[in-house]
Scaffold this motif. Sequence first.
Motif, PDB file in Angstrom:
ATOM      1  N   ILE A   1      38.779  46.610  41.381  1.00 21.02           N
ATOM      2  CA  ILE A   1      38.837  46.274  41.653  1.00 21.02           C
ATOM      3  C   ILE A   1      38.835  44.716  41.456  1.00 21.02           C
ATOM      4  O   ILE A   1      39.145  43.834  40.690  1.00 21.02           O
ATOM      5  N   HIS A   2      38.981  43.662  43.260  1.00 17.66           N
ATOM      6  CA  HIS A   2      39.976  42.688  42.699  1.00 17.66           C
ATOM      7  C   HIS A   2      38.919  41.151  42.702  1.00 17.66           C
ATOM      8  O   HIS A   2      38.933  40.626  41.477  1.00 17.66           O
ATOM      9  N   ASP A   3      37.477  42.035  42.638  1.00 16.56           N
ATOM     10  CA  ASP A   3      36.649  40.359  42.004  1.00 16.56           C
ATOM     11  C   ASP A   3      36.267  40.804  40.396  1.00 16.56           C
ATOM     12  O   ASP A   3      36.351  42.552  40.586  1.00 16.56           O
ATOM     13  N   ALA A   4      36.291  39.984  40.070  1.00 13.40           N
ATOM     14  CA  ALA A   4      35.410  40.399  38.599  1.00 13.40           C
ATOM     15  C   ALA A   4      33.796  40.311  38.718  1.00 13.40           C
ATOM     16  O   ALA A   4      33.520  40.533  39.623  1.00 13.40           O
TER      17      ALA A   4
ATOM     18  N   LEU B   1      39.258  35.983  29.192  1.00 15.38           N
ATOM     19  CA  LEU B   1      38.436  36.874  27.939  1.00 15.38           C
ATOM     20  C   LEU B   1      37.970  38.284  28.505  1.00 15.38           C
ATOM     21  O   LEU B   1      38.301  38.463  28.723  1.00 15.38           O
ATOM     22  N   THR B   2      38.911  39.059  27.516  1.00 19.64           N
ATOM     23  CA  THR B   2      39.308  39.596  27.281  1.00 19.64           C
ATOM     24  C   THR B   2      38.027  40.168  27.027  1.00 19.64           C
ATOM     25  O   THR B   2      36.961  40.611  26.622  1.00 19.64           O
ATOM     26  N   ARG B   3      37.807  42.695  27.472  1.00 17.32           N
ATOM     27  CA  ARG B   3      36.340  42.742  27.698  1.00 17.32           C
ATOM     28  C   ARG B   3      35.887  43.129  26.410  1.00 17.32           C
ATOM     29  O   ARG B   3      35.305  43.410  25.670  1.00 17.32           O
ATOM     30  N   ASP B   4      36.795  43.869  24.832  1.00 16.13           N
ATOM     31  CA  ASP B   4      37.152  43.647  23.678  1.00 16.13           C
ATOM     32  C   ASP B   4      35.937  42.383  22.863  1.00 16.13           C
ATOM     33  O   ASP B   4      35.575  42.293  22.010  1.00 16.13           O
ATOM     34  N   ALA B   5      36.129  40.949  23.339  1.00 10.60           N
ATOM     35  CA  ALA B   5      35.589  40.047  22.837  1.00 10.60           C
ATOM     36  C   ALA B   5      34.293  39.586  23.292  1.00 10.60           C
ATOM     37  O   ALA B   5      33.391  38.695  22.470  1.00 10.60           O
TER      38      ALA B   5
ATOM     39  N   GLN C   1      38.748  44.192  34.386  1.00  9.37           N
ATOM     40  CA  GLN C   1      40.247  43.090  33.899  1.00  9.37           C
ATOM     41  C   GLN C   1      40.380  42.410  35.027  1.00  9.37           C
ATOM     42  O   GLN C   1      41.588  41.501  35.129  1.00  9.37           O
ATOM     43  N   ALA C   2      39.469  42.246  36.444  1.00 12.08           N
ATOM     44  CA  ALA C   2      40.187  40.616  36.767  1.00 12.08           C
ATOM     45  C   ALA C   2      38.942  39.968  36.463  1.00 12.08           C
ATOM     46  O   ALA C   2      39.322  38.887  36.819  1.00 12.08           O
ATOM     47  N   ALA C   3      37.614  40.180  35.622  1.00 13.57           N
ATOM     48  CA  ALA C   3      37.267  39.512  34.721  1.00 13.57           C
ATOM     49  C   ALA C   3      38.069  38.452  33.880  1.00 13.57           C
ATOM     50  O   ALA C   3      37.680  37.553  33.261  1.00 13.57           O
ATOM     51  N   GLU C   4      39.195  39.363  34.023  1.00 12.91           N
ATOM     52  CA  GLU C   4      39.606  39.086  32.143  1.00 12.91           C
ATOM     53  C   GLU C   4      40.196  38.589  33.064  1.00 12.91           C
ATOM     54  O   GLU C   4      41.260  37.222  32.231  1.00 12.91           O
TER      55      GLU C   4
ATOM     56  N   ILE D   1      33.493  27.937  37.431  1.00 10.64           N
ATOM     57  CA  ILE D   1      33.460  28.475  36.407  1.00 10.64           C
ATOM     58  C   ILE D   1      35.352  27.570  35.003  1.00 10.64           C
ATOM     59  O   ILE D   1      35.511  27.296  36.142  1.00 10.64           O
ATOM     60  N   ARG D   2      35.424  28.434  34.144  1.00  8.34           N
ATOM     61  CA  ARG D   2      36.686  27.806  33.889  1.00  8.34           C
ATOM     62  C   ARG D   2      37.196  29.115  34.055  1.00  8.34           C
ATOM     63  O   ARG D   2      37.146  29.749  33.153  1.00  8.34           O
ATOM     64  N   ASN D   3      38.437  29.304  34.324  1.00  8.78           N
ATOM     65  CA  ASN D   3      39.279  30.346  34.617  1.00  8.78           C
ATOM     66  C   ASN D   3      40.073  30.106  33.099  1.00  8.78           C
ATOM     67  O   ASN D   3      39.990  29.596  32.339  1.00  8.78           O
ATOM     68  N   ALA D   4      41.364  31.022  33.372  1.00  5.65           N
ATOM     69  CA  ALA D   4      41.729  31.039  32.310  1.00  5.65           C
ATOM     70  C   ALA D   4      42.750  30.336  31.554  1.00  5.65           C
ATOM     71  O   ALA D   4      43.360  30.131  30.383  1.00  5.65           O
TER      72      ALA D   4
END
Length: 747
Positions: A291-294, A317-321, A309-312, A365-368
Amino acid sequence: MATEPPHNSGSFDATDVPPGPVDDPIHTISNLIAWADEPSEETVDDEFGEADNQLIQVSLGIASGLFYSLQAKHFPTASHSLRVAKLCSRWAAILDLEAYQRDQLEVAALLHDIGKMGVPDYVLACPGKLAAEEQLLMDRSQDIGLEILSACCDGEEIVDLIRFNYAWFNGTHGNYNLKGKDIPIEARMLAIVDAFDSMTVDQIFRRARSTERAFAELFSYAGTQFDPDLVSNFCEMMSHPLPTEAQSTRNWLRVLSPEHANKHWRVNQQGANPSKLRSQAPFQDSLVRHIHDAVVFIDINLQILGWNQAAERLTGLTRDAVEGHYWTSELLGLADHQGRKITSETDPVRVAIAAGTQGMHRLSIRNAAGKFVTVTAHIVPVVGEDGKNLGTTIQMHDTSGVESLEEQIQSLHYRATRDPLTGLVNRAEMDRGLIDMVERHTTIGRSCSVIICDIDFFKKINDTFGHQAGDEALISFANLLQMDARSADICARYGGEEFVVLCPSCNNEEAALLAEKIRSDLAAMPQSALGGKNMTASFGVTEIQRGDTADSILNRADRALLQSKEMGRNIVTQIGNGLKEPAIGDRRGWFTRLIAPAEPEVLLKRAMKTKVPLNLAAEKIRGFVADHRAEVLNVSDESIKIMVDGESLPLQRRVADRAVPLIIELRFSPITGENGGQHTMVQISISPRRNRDRRKRDAIERARHLLMSLQSYMVAYEFVDTTIAAEEEQPTWWSKLWGKPRKVESR
């Protein structure tokens, strides 16, 4: 009652007890306690001695790791579970339960509090009463324990014993499908022993109760929370001496074997009840992942369970992290849409979990890239089928692009409506605001005022100090206007060094006081651009009057400003009497208006009196002519005839309406007042320029507005002169009919 949350138990009778003891050595619990008469020489020096550790290992087998994990997590809970297991085993032996029942009861007792592994340490260590949010976490431990056991226990018997341990005997607590004796006897026994041990052992939040007090509590809840027959049997058993702890443990170990205990624990090939928080079909996984949204999943303990993946991409921040870690507002640098940092108390995620309410929030929020972006966060609690809160989902949509577009539109509108030098409203926006203010206040009949001000000798400032200093003087004066004006006022730069303040819901007196404050503050303010010297300004003030338009009220305020300059500058001059005079209406009776309407050639006719000399009354009429852009048709010593073009009049209903020019004739005559002063009487008549114009439906209404405006300009009041009235007497069809003359009533 200070017991564990809702317990269920069933009444005890002969049908609950197996027909006789079963001495099969294959079963581990059937010969659990062979009571010995001689005392044991073994002693246990601490809570978990070597014998206890062996007992746990042979009772739980490979699942003993669960118990040791609980012991490492919270030692008091593990100690409580061990005491409950031993006491349940003794009681089961006295009741001669079947061996498999005693096996299951022991295992259930040892692990009935395993779900507290999922409760935060600060909640378990809380010395006082739990807050609502903390109590919710504690209640959730029951479900967590059932989920842990469902994933590794072969069969549902032990899980059911722990589940129904929380049910009440009369079925009034919780959503359970069993009550009374339908509840397994092992669950009813576990509920009683669990409550008894909790009451008779010191807790961090309260001291231990006496055995007698604990018995009284059990009896008080017998029949509601607990099985009454089992309560009586348990209290009778506890009233007699029990074998020593070491002796019973020693006999227990003689018949237990890890091989037999492991029958309860194996990988559940059927797939036990998986966690509701983690059970997602493949298509749901795919949807959330792409999905496009986090999208973020957080459980009741604020642990992050899902991170797509959209949240990443959005956060970097990666999923594993992040999965498996706990949610905090600092994780994303969470702030509100105004940039104020969000704390744990104001965190909308925590609020949603605690209150169980969803909400839409505009957050930063703070982005990538390490920059802050604006997102719309839709936070929705997740509620299970039993009504308990399981956690929450967060859907974040990046709205920084939309916000940027909104900011651009707002910026364009600001630049289009503001003066680039002073930042005040420009003339075009002021004109729109003035029209709106006049129309609104005319409709509701409320006062509003206009202030026009002009910096004195501004050309001299430019010539002496330069145009840069002149610009700084304009900016300084504009800042003073904004500082002194009310919040609802509109301050505008009209042009050059001239400024306008629109004052809604403000009469003449209030506007004059405001203008005087601005004047005095400016005169006392040294201007750095002028070498520390002061500058002054002149002011004109007026209030809306009946019949006013935006042009007429602005022209009247401008005339007041001119008078201030003529009188020496640095002065506030106020013109007009506002809405104090009552409206002029038709004073004839309804019958007279119906039978004898006014002559069509004259729309309105009035006699008025003003308490000013003739020359001053003429000056006031000059102001009326200038403000209404009227044309003077004829002037004599005693009268004046003017024409007002319909384009400058109010009440034009449609653009296509044809303008109706009106002719106003005024006749003046000086009179002496009661105190000997010179007053003036004015006869006013208003008629259309052409006879056919009288058929215009709104002509009379426009004439009334002009009459009210004249009355306001001259500060006049209606006056009935019998001499004048007598001159207007003339025969009519009514007088011919009745043989008497009739006085013509003006409209």
